[in-house]
Structure formats: structure tokens, C-alpha cells
Design an enzyme around this catalytic site. Structure first.
Site, PDB file in Angstrom:
ATOM      1  N   GLU A  79    -103.811  11.498 -94.462  1.00 44.44           N
ATOM      2  CA  GLU A  79    -104.512  12.121 -93.870  1.00 44.44           C
ATOM      3  C   GLU A  79    -102.931  12.700 -92.603  1.00 44.44           C
ATOM      4  O   GLU A  79    -103.193  13.761 -92.430  1.00 44.44           O
ATOM      5  CB  GLU A  79    -104.881  11.354 -92.432  1.00 44.44           C
ATOM      6  CG  GLU A  79    -104.657  10.704 -91.219  1.00 44.44           C
ATOM      7  CD  GLU A  79    -103.806   9.600 -91.548  1.00 44.44           C
ATOM      8  OE1 GLU A  79    -103.988   9.117 -93.246  1.00 44.44           O
ATOM      9  OE2 GLU A  79    -103.086   9.079 -91.327  1.00 44.44           O
TER      10      GLU A  79
ATOM     11  N   ASP B 263     -99.248   4.991 -85.964  1.00 49.24           N
ATOM     12  CA  ASP B 263     -99.090   5.841 -87.265  1.00 49.24           C
ATOM     13  C   ASP B 263     -99.234   7.343 -86.053  1.00 49.24           C
ATOM     14  O   ASP B 263     -98.872   8.235 -86.876  1.00 49.24           O
ATOM     15  CB  ASP B 263    -100.318   5.997 -87.619  1.00 49.24           C
ATOM     16  CG  ASP B 263    -100.604   6.418 -88.923  1.00 49.24           C
ATOM     17  OD1 ASP B 263     -98.877   6.634 -89.811  1.00 49.24           O
ATOM     18  OD2 ASP B 263    -101.411   7.223 -89.774  1.00 49.24           O
TER      19      ASP B 263
ATOM     20  N   ASP C 218    -107.240   8.468 -96.684  1.00 50.83           N
ATOM     21  CA  ASP C 218    -106.228   7.765 -96.257  1.00 50.83           C
ATOM     22  C   ASP C 218    -105.115   8.944 -96.133  1.00 50.83           C
ATOM     23  O   ASP C 218    -103.975   8.567 -95.792  1.00 50.83           O
ATOM     24  CB  ASP C 218    -106.073   6.386 -96.620  1.00 50.83           C
ATOM     25  CG  ASP C 218    -105.233   5.635 -95.888  1.00 50.83           C
ATOM     26  OD1 ASP C 218    -105.036   6.087 -94.344  1.00 50.83           O
ATOM     27  OD2 ASP C 218    -105.158   5.063 -96.367  1.00 50.83           O
TER      28      ASP C 218
ATOM     29  N   ARG D   6    -100.616  14.476 -93.948  1.00 57.18           N
ATOM     30  CA  ARG D   6     -99.666  15.188 -94.168  1.00 57.18           C
ATOM     31  C   ARG D   6    -101.048  16.773 -93.870  1.00 57.18           C
ATOM     32  O   ARG D   6    -100.299  17.712 -94.112  1.00 57.18           O
ATOM     33  CB  ARG D   6     -99.530  15.194 -95.924  1.00 57.18           C
ATOM     34  CG  ARG D   6    -101.122  14.694 -96.777  1.00 57.18           C
ATOM     35  CD  ARG D   6    -100.685  14.447 -98.337  1.00 57.18           C
ATOM     36  NE  ARG D   6    -100.538  13.199 -98.076  1.00 57.18           N
ATOM     37  CZ  ARG D   6     -99.761  12.579 -99.315  1.00 57.18           C
ATOM     38  NH1 ARG D   6     -99.828  13.545-100.495  1.00 57.18           N
ATOM     39  NH2 ARG D   6    -100.034  11.125 -99.100  1.00 57.18           N
TER      40      ARG D   6
ATOM     41  N   ASP E   7    -104.130   5.159 -87.773  1.00 59.11           N
ATOM     42  CA  ASP E   7    -104.542   5.285 -88.894  1.00 59.11           C
ATOM     43  C   ASP E   7    -105.809   4.100 -89.817  1.00 59.11           C
ATOM     44  O   ASP E   7    -105.152   2.735 -89.988  1.00 59.11           O
ATOM     45  CB  ASP E   7    -103.959   5.505 -89.588  1.00 59.11           C
ATOM     46  CG  ASP E   7    -104.205   6.310 -91.121  1.00 59.11           C
ATOM     47  OD1 ASP E   7    -105.239   6.234 -91.817  1.00 59.11           O
ATOM     48  OD2 ASP E   7    -103.374   6.880 -91.939  1.00 59.11           O
TER      49      ASP E   7
ATOM     50  N   LYS F 276    -109.435   1.791 -95.281  1.00 61.02           N
ATOM     51  CA  LYS F 276    -107.715   0.329 -95.698  1.00 61.02           C
ATOM     52  C   LYS F 276    -108.517  -0.790 -95.709  1.00 61.02           C
ATOM     53  O   LYS F 276    -109.396  -1.064 -94.777  1.00 61.02           O
ATOM     54  CB  LYS F 276    -106.765   0.902 -94.265  1.00 61.02           C
ATOM     55  CG  LYS F 276    -105.779   1.945 -94.368  1.00 61.02           C
ATOM     56  CD  LYS F 276    -104.561   2.125 -93.258  1.00 61.02           C
ATOM     57  CE  LYS F 276    -104.440   3.173 -93.846  1.00 61.02           C
ATOM     58  NZ  LYS F 276    -103.435   3.727 -94.558  1.00 61.02           N
TER      59      LYS F 276
HETATM   60  N1  BES Z   1    -100.144   6.052 -92.041  1.00 64.76           N
HETATM   61  C1  BES Z   1    -100.137   5.662 -94.048  1.00 64.76           C
HETATM   62  C2  BES Z   1     -98.389   5.748 -94.771  1.00 64.76           C
HETATM   63  C3  BES Z   1     -97.990   4.192 -94.353  1.00 64.76           C
HETATM   64  C4  BES Z   1     -98.569   3.063 -95.058  1.00 64.76           C
HETATM   65  C5  BES Z   1     -97.202   3.645 -92.928  1.00 64.76           C
HETATM   66  C6  BES Z   1     -98.154   1.662 -94.575  1.00 64.76           C
HETATM   67  C7  BES Z   1     -96.909   2.631 -93.147  1.00 64.76           C
HETATM   68  C8  BES Z   1     -97.095   1.411 -93.811  1.00 64.76           C
HETATM   69  C9  BES Z   1    -100.680   6.969 -94.463  1.00 64.76           C
HETATM   70  O1  BES Z   1    -101.015   7.470 -93.492  1.00 64.76           O
HETATM   71  C10 BES Z   1    -100.971   7.010 -95.479  1.00 64.76           C
HETATM   72  O2  BES Z   1    -102.514   6.256 -95.626  1.00 64.76           O
HETATM   73  N2  BES Z   1    -100.649   7.296 -97.143  1.00 64.76           N
HETATM   74  C11 BES Z   1    -101.302   6.888 -97.822  1.00 64.76           C
HETATM   75  C12 BES Z   1    -101.517   7.962 -98.816  1.00 64.76           C
HETATM   76  C13 BES Z   1    -102.054   7.740 -99.736  1.00 64.76           C
HETATM   77  C14 BES Z   1    -103.610   7.194 -99.847  1.00 64.76           C
HETATM   78  C15 BES Z   1    -101.775   8.813-101.670  1.00 64.76           C
HETATM   79  C16 BES Z   1    -100.158   6.033 -98.330  1.00 64.76           C
HETATM   80  O3  BES Z   1     -98.922   5.243 -98.263  1.00 64.76           O
HETATM   81  O4  BES Z   1    -101.058   4.943 -98.770  1.00 64.76           O
HETATM   82 ZN    ZN Z   2    -101.124   7.651 -91.785  1.00 65.08          ZN
HETATM   83 MN    MN Z   3    -103.007   7.813 -93.927  1.00 65.04          MN
END
Ligand code: BES
Ligand code: ZN
Ligand code: MN
Length: 505
Positions: free
Chosen positions: A350, A289, A348, A352, A271, A278
Site C-alpha cells: 500500500e 509505518d 499490503d 507505493r 498497516d 498480515k
Molecule cells: N510497511 C510494509 C513494509 C515493512 C515490512 C516495513 C516489515 C517494515 C517491516 C509494507 O507496506 C509492506 O507490507 N510491504 C510488503 C510488500 C509486498 C506485499 C510486495 C512486504 O514487504 O512484505
Molecule cells: Zn506499509
Molecule cells: Mn503493507
């Protein structure tokens, strides 16, 4: 590692090492007492002289203790007797096994399994000891050209039970522990593999191999199949990557015509965030991920090894999330398989997007219930840290089942609310909903998004962003929540066979 259940006097065990506990107050455990009297107060002397303080995790290896059949005696600290609980028990077993790993013994008889841990029974003790032992022995050196020197000679661990009548129960629990540990190991290995090796195609191959080894039905859908099904939110994530996406379905059939439990695991093999890229720091961790996917494969493996009398379907939507030239852009609107439209405000978010199409797809299995497992939100790490998995559900009974399974497995979850009040945050001016809901309650709004695709059945969601891996020095996948899910299935299998028993009468 070979495991066995034994019964009988610790002093007479002809093992490479016999292991017994000592409490911090200097009090010997029952097994240590027996060793002590056979050795004419040898151990009492050691404790009195201060060489074993009984602190949790401490250990002392002794050779040729008089009156003892085993070649060695390993004393393990248990901490304060008043405070001795599940956590301390696992610490003690872990410390013992790690110490044994450095010692010369080929086999060991652990008497720690005879300790009473709150109100837990023998089966629990044995299952947890098996998991703690496998955890302590786990290494990931597949990708090192020089394997870690194999100094470990330990090949067999025997767990002692106090009563002969407990032996059969303990043996059944041992088999469960071994199965769950094997499932965890698979999930851990997959999590630890980097994105250039563990791709969606690799996960599909793993599923096929698992299918062959355990007679599971396996189907892998390709991009064209997904296009036909209208899985556009899933495909919108795959657009920025050169790796072909895969949609993996595994079927374990142990329960005749019963409705299946469906497990859906997020399989983002890397991811990057996509166009909503990111930040660079620790981005490598986004190889984990796909831990939801790994836990689905691991749990199916465990279920098959345990031959549970249930039907379980595993579903894994899998792709990379990359910022290639064709990648989805913030503001793009896509139509999900359910027909609902989504405005992608942040690429990001993604997870869901791939899960929602999977949640629509699984309706065809007429599930008894559906549980999805996903490293979904950083917000969950903020809320619950690395201790508890986030749980959200549209059904109270299912939520309680999952919580109880987590407690029993020592792989705990904590429930967050899924109230309608949060839905407003997902409003979009241009589509049925947006894929993000702002900073407040990020874990809940993510689950709210998913809940809109899970209205046809009882559904639970496990956010494992904080629990599937550890960062820092001990960086690596944990294998969670395979224990929770396995216990969830075991409990269901017990209830199913009890109900069947009643019917027969
Ligand atoms: N895979 C990440 C979530 C994640 C973040 C897991 C840090 C483990 C550690 C997910 O796809 C993501 O990027 N989520 C975003 C959502 C936001 C953009 C609403 C997040 O949590 O920042
Ligand atoms: Zn993710
Ligand atoms: Mn993500």
C-alpha cells in the site's frame, strides 16, 4: 538539556563532573593526561591496578580526585586506539551520558569532544556528540501512568574544544546538533505513539502545530479534496478504514525564490495489510509505518530551527491500511492521479499506492529534487538489515549527495540499482502495471513502481523499513533518517550560500 561549548584545562573546570577517555592499551587521552598530572598520577595508578580497562563503553566514576576542581571525574573506555573511529566515538559519548544520567552531578564537562576521530573536524565531533547525548537521554514514557522516576539531575552538558579559535565553529555545530536532535525526537515520539493515537488526523494536527511554532505554511487536504484531484490510488488504501485520510503539505520558506527540495513521507499510521492481511506476529510494529512522515516533520523542524537558506516542501500522504467492508480487494484496478492504471494484486503493498499520487502532486512545486522516505518493503530489511537505509534514485548526482549526507551524519544509506530490467516484473494483464513484482528484488521493484511517477524531476527514494525502528528488547523508533536528511539540507544550504557569495562579488 542545556549545552555549552567550553575551552580550557580539564583540571580547572569547576563542574559537577569532568569526563575524559582512556584507551584499551591503558593509554590516557590528552585530557586524561592533563587530569593525571594535576592529580599527581592518580589516574595512572587506577589504570595500572586494572580498575579501568579502557574497553569501549566501560566507565568509572571517581570522587574528590586530588588536584581536580570538578567534584567528580568520569573515565570512559574508548577501545583500542588503532580502531578508534566514528562508531567508537559515539559509543563513548553515549556511555558517558548514560553514566552521568545515574550520577548526582548537575553538570558535566565532556572532553571526549577533543579526541580526534579519523579525519573528522571539530564541528563533526560536536554535532555527533550532541546527537549521541540526546539519543542516550531519550525516554518514551508519555503513555505510562507512573513516569519513570526522575532521578536524573544532569541538566547541563559542556563540550570541550582544544583551541579557543575553534569555539565559534563548535558553537555553530552545536546549534545544528541541537536542531537535528529536536527533529529526531519529534520523529521518534511520533513513531512510538500507537495507531489509536497517532492517526492521520493526529499527524495533521502535529503539522499545524509545527507550522505555528516555526512559521511554516501548512495545508491539509481532506478526502473530498483528494477525490477532486483524482488521487484514487491513495484513496483506494483508505477505503477499508474508518479513520479519515489526510494529505498534508508543509512549506518552509528560507530560500527566497529558489526551487524547493521536496520531501515526501509515507504516512501509514497502521498497516494491517488490508484484505491481504498480515500475519499476527509482531503486527503491532506496523504502527511505525508512518516513520517516513515522522522524518519529514522532524527534518522540517530541524531545517526551521537552523534557519537554513533553502526552500523545503514536506508532503505527507496519510491513511490507515485496514480490511474493512469497503476495502480494496486483490484484483481491483484503480486510476492514479497521473492517469496510469494500477492492478492491486496485494493490498499490503500500500505504501507505493499512497506515494505515487503524492509524487504526481508534487510536480506543481517545480522541485529542484524530490526525496521520498518510506518504510516500504520487508525485503529491504532482508537486504540491508537494520544498518543501512536503502537508496534508489533516477539521478546519480542526487544519489551521491544523499550517500555523502548519510556518511557524514553516521546515518548511512546504500544504493541499489534501478535498472529498467526490473520493470518487467510489474507487468499486468489488466492494467498499466501491477502493484507488486514478486519475491525477487522486492525493494527494487517497489522503487521501480514509484519511478514511473517521478519522471518529471530528479528523484531519490529512501527505504527505511530496517532503519526507522528497532525490534526486540530495545523496541522503538530510532529517529532515522532525520540526521541524513538534515545533513543533506545543510550541505545544500552551504552550497547555495557559497554560490550567492560568488554572485555578489
Ligand atoms: N510497511 C510494509 C513494509 C515493512 C515490512 C516495513 C516489515 C517494515 C517491516 C509494507 O507496506 C509492506 O507490507 N510491504 C510488503 C510488500 C509486498 C506485499 C510486495 C512486504 O514487504 O512484505
Ligand atoms: Zn506499509
Ligand atoms: Mn503493507
Amino acid at each position: 538539556m542545556e549545552f555549552e561549548i567550553i575551552c580550557g584545562s580539564p583540571a580547572k573546570q569547576p563542574a559537577g563532573c569532568v569526563v575524559a577517555g582512556v584507551f584499551e592499551e591503558g593509554k590516557l587521552s590528552a585530557a586524561a593526561e592533563l587530569l593525571d598530572s594535576a592529580a599527581k598520577k592518580f589516574l595512572t595508578g587506577i589504570v595500572r591496578r586494572g580498575d579501568m580497562n579502557g574497553k569501549a563503553g566501560a566507565s568509572l566514576l571517581l570522587h574528590e580526585v586530588p588536584g581536580i576542581a570538578a567534584e567528580r571525574v568520569l573515565l570512559v573506555g574508548l577501545g583500542k586506539q588503532r580502531e578508534f573511529g566514528a562508531k567508537e566515538y559515539r559509543t563513548a559519548v553515549g556511555a558517558a551520558v548514560r553514566r552521568l544520567g545515574d550520577a548526582g552531578a548537575k553538570d558535566a564537562a565532556l572532553y571526549l569532544t577533543e579526541l580526534s576521530v579519523g579525519k573528522r573536524d571539530v564541528a563533526w565531533n560536536v554535532r555527533q556528540a550532541t546527537l549521541a547525548a540526546q539519543d542516550a537521554l531519550y525516554r518514551f514514557d508519555k503513555l505510562k501512568s507512573k513516569k519513570e522516576e526522575q532521578r536524573r539531575r544532569l541538566a547541563k552538558l559542556c563540550f570541550a574544544v582544544a583551541r579557543r579559535t575553534d569555539k565559534a565553529t563548535a558553537e555553530a555545530a552545536l546549534a545544528e546538533g541541537v536542531a537535528i536532535a529536536a527533529g529526531m525526537e519529534l520523529a521518534r515520539d511520533l513513531g512510538n505513539l500507537p495507531g489509536n493515537i497517532c492517526t492521520p488526523s493526529y499527524l495533521a494536527d502535529q503539522a499545524r502545530q509545527l507550522g505555528k511554532a516555526h512559521r511554516l505554511g501548512v495545508d491539509v487536504l481532506d478526502r473530498a479534496d483528494m477525490e477532486k484531484l483524482g488521487m484514487n490510488t491513495l484513496l483506494s488504501v483508505a477505503r477499508g478504514s474508518h479513520e479519515p485520510p489526510k494529505f498534508i503539505v508543509l512549506r518552509y520558506n528560507g530560500g527566497g525564490s529558489a526551487k524547493p527540495v521536496v520531501l515526501v513521507g509515507k504516512g501509514i499510521t497502521f498497516d494491517s495489510g488490508g484484505i491481504s492481511l498480515k500475519p499476527g506476529l509482531e503486527m503491532d510494529e506496523m504502527k511505525y509505518d508512518m516513520s517516513g512522515a515522522g522524518s519529514v516533520l522532524g527534518t522540517l523542524k530541524a531545517a526551521a530551527l537552523m534557519k537554513l537558506p533553502l526552500n523545503v516542501v514536506g508532503v505527507i500522504p496519510s491513511t490507515e491500511n485496514m480490511p474493512g467492508g469497503s476495502a480494496t480487494k486483490p484484483g481491483d484496478v484503480v486510476t492514479s492521479m497521473s492517469g496510469q492504471t494500477v492492478e492491486i494484486l496485494n493490498t499490503d503493498a500500500e505504501g507505493r499506492l499512497i506515494l505515487c499520487d503524492a509524487l504526481t502532486y508534487v510536480q506543481r512545486f517545480e522541485p529542484d529534487c524530490v526525496v521520498d522516505i518510506a518504510t516500504l518493503t520487508g525485503a529491504c530489511v532482508i537486504a540491508l538489515g537494520h544498518v543501512a537505509t536503502g537508496l534508489l534514485a533516477n539521478d546519480d548526482e542526487l544519489a551521491l549527495e544523499l550517500l555523502a549526507a548519510g556518511d557524514d551524519a553516521q546515518d548511512r544509506a546504500w544504493r541499489l540499482p534501478l535498472w529498467d530490467d526490473y520493470r518487467e516484473q510489474l507487468k499486468s494483464n489488466f492494467a498499466d502495471m501491477a502493484n507488486i513484482g514478486g519475491r525477487p528484488a522486492g525493494t527494487i521493484t517497489a522503487a521501480c513502481f514509484l519511478s514511473r511517477f517521478a519522471e518529471a524531476y530528479r528523484w531519490g527514494h529512501l527505504d527505511i523499513a530496517g532503519t526507522a525502528w528497532r525490534s526486540g528488547q530495545e523496541k522503538g523508533a530510532t529517529g532515522r533518517p532525520v540526521p541524513l536528511l538534515s545533513h543533506f539540507l545543510i550541505a545544500r544550504a552551504r552550497r547555495a550560500s557559497k554560490a550567492a557569495g560568488r554572485k555578489r562579488k
